[in-house]
Design an enzyme around this catalytic site. Sequence first.
Site, PDB file in Angstrom:
ATOM      1  N   GLN A   1      47.594   4.412 -45.294  1.00  0.00           N
ATOM      2  CA  GLN A   1      46.654   5.173 -45.963  1.00  0.00           C
ATOM      3  C   GLN A   1      46.322   4.662 -47.367  1.00  0.00           C
ATOM      4  OE1 GLN A   1      48.896   8.917 -46.432  1.00  0.00           O
ATOM      5  NE2 GLN A   1      50.510   7.486 -47.098  1.00  0.00           N
TER       6      GLN A   1
ATOM      7  N   ASP B   1      57.260  18.377 -45.974  1.00  0.00           N
ATOM      8  CA  ASP B   1      56.260  18.299 -47.158  1.00  0.00           C
ATOM      9  C   ASP B   1      55.071  17.282 -46.705  1.00  0.00           C
ATOM     10  OD1 ASP B   1      54.846  17.980 -49.543  1.00  0.00           O
ATOM     11  OD2 ASP B   1      56.479  17.006 -50.420  1.00  0.00           O
ATOM     12  N   SER B   2      54.230  17.852 -46.059  1.00  0.00           N
ATOM     13  CA  SER B   2      53.430  16.854 -45.223  1.00  0.00           C
ATOM     14  C   SER B   2      52.100  17.016 -45.940  1.00  0.00           C
ATOM     15  CB  SER B   2      53.077  17.521 -43.894  1.00  0.00           C
ATOM     16  OG  SER B   2      52.363  18.887 -43.991  1.00  0.00           O
ATOM     17  N   SER B   3      51.035  15.943 -45.811  1.00  0.00           N
ATOM     18  CA  SER B   3      49.800  16.134 -46.203  1.00  0.00           C
ATOM     19  C   SER B   3      48.954  16.975 -45.183  1.00  0.00           C
ATOM     20  CB  SER B   3      49.300  14.649 -46.409  1.00  0.00           C
ATOM     21  OG  SER B   3      49.609  13.872 -45.216  1.00  0.00           O
ATOM     22  N   ASP B   4      47.789  16.871 -45.328  1.00  0.00           N
ATOM     23  CA  ASP B   4      47.029  17.477 -44.120  1.00  0.00           C
ATOM     24  C   ASP B   4      47.040  17.281 -42.970  1.00  0.00           C
ATOM     25  OD1 ASP B   4      46.241  19.899 -46.271  1.00  0.00           O
ATOM     26  OD2 ASP B   4      45.220  17.995 -47.123  1.00  0.00           O
TER      27      ASP B   4
ATOM     28  N   ASP C   1      56.300  11.340 -53.170  1.00  0.00           N
ATOM     29  CA  ASP C   1      56.188  11.418 -54.637  1.00  0.00           C
ATOM     30  C   ASP C   1      57.738  11.922 -55.281  1.00  0.00           C
ATOM     31  OD1 ASP C   1      56.386  14.729 -54.662  1.00  0.00           O
ATOM     32  OD2 ASP C   1      54.588  14.020 -53.538  1.00  0.00           O
TER      33      ASP C   1
ATOM     34  N   ASP D   1      58.912   7.259 -39.290  1.00  0.00           N
ATOM     35  CA  ASP D   1      57.728   8.528 -38.937  1.00  0.00           C
ATOM     36  C   ASP D   1      58.676   9.778 -38.804  1.00  0.00           C
ATOM     37  OD1 ASP D   1      55.266   8.929 -37.214  1.00  0.00           O
ATOM     38  OD2 ASP D   1      56.971   9.871 -36.173  1.00  0.00           O
TER      39      ASP D   1
HETATM   40  N1  SPD Z   1      45.887  19.738 -49.234  1.00  0.00           N
HETATM   41  C1  SPD Z   1      46.971  19.203 -49.888  1.00  0.00           C
HETATM   42  C2  SPD Z   1      48.188  19.387 -49.394  1.00  0.00           C
HETATM   43  C3  SPD Z   1      49.120  18.552 -49.783  1.00  0.00           C
HETATM   44  C4  SPD Z   1      50.643  19.113 -49.400  1.00  0.00           C
HETATM   45  N2  SPD Z   1      51.549  18.082 -49.963  1.00  0.00           N
HETATM   46  C5  SPD Z   1      51.779  17.472 -51.320  1.00  0.00           C
HETATM   47  C6  SPD Z   1      52.831  16.857 -51.568  1.00  0.00           C
HETATM   48  C7  SPD Z   1      53.576  16.878 -52.844  1.00  0.00           C
HETATM   49  N3  SPD Z   1      54.800  16.721 -52.890  1.00  0.00           N
END
Ligand code: SPD
Length: 288
Positions: free
Chosen positions: A40, A164-167, A95, A146
């Site tokens: 990414q 703790d995922s992204s979208d 992070d 993964d």
């Molecule tokens: N729309 C963004 C959602 C992000 C969620 N994950 C954030 C990571 C922080 N540790």
Amino acid sequence: MEKYSKIIDGWFSEICPMWPGISLSLEIDKILYSKKSKFQQIDMFQTKNHGRMLVLDGIIQLTQSDEFAYQEMMAHVPLFAHPNPEDVLVIGGGDGGILREVGRHDGVKTIDFCEIDEDVIKVSKEFLPDLACGFDDPRVKIHIADGNAFVLEQKNKYDVIIVDSSDPIGPGEVLFEQPFYEGLKKALRPNGVIATQGESFFLHKECVTNLVKITRELFPIQAYSNFLVPTYPGGHLGANLGSLGPELKKPFRTIPENFQKQLKYYSPEVHEASFVLPYFAQKMFEAL
Ligand code: SPD
């Protein structure tokens, strides 16, 4: 920067098809890092008023001004709901913010940390040392892998799993699907608890209701916790929780005074209050 979000006249605008027609903009002082990893686009900005900001594929992951709200709620709600969490798995969150919070629990003996993108960890260590401070904790074992594949290999191993995922666009998409949740359930011990990034019931109704449905089909107890994060779209976010035993809506254990003093958002009162949802959201979940 990926194809939707833009910087115009020194303002970063977060544009995403998941929240059409609405965009959060932050004034930028400096681009500290901007490179494509194997997975990414990673950008780190110095904002004018909200500290540093980590952006993945054009989507804000955190700002230093309010990251504590997300990290504390995602970590301490499931951990304090569990009677005795000893073995914890954290998926995503390169992070290190969730890791920082999990590490505050003295009773936790092992923390497996699985992140797909090693570069997010490296960049966070360099630019966000206040978040990426838990990687050297001797209880932490880092797996660059993964998350979906990793979970499917684990059986009956963890007391608490935090995702703790992204979208659900890009590498995080699979973490919002039923087979992954089946894997989470199998990876838990009896009495285990999961907390997964639960998006916004204002902006992502379909995604949120789908997560709730999947969780209810697999777990005897499901609950949705909601909290404020001004620099996420809509200004808030949810954690979707599933439990094989413990009630989720009240902390099982009391929080020691010196622990509470280190926090800025989570408290036992906030834990309980976060499950009280606006009437439309309550009705939306009841109707499923
Ligand atoms: N729309 C963004 C959602 C992000 C969620 N994950 C954030 C990571 C922080 N540790």
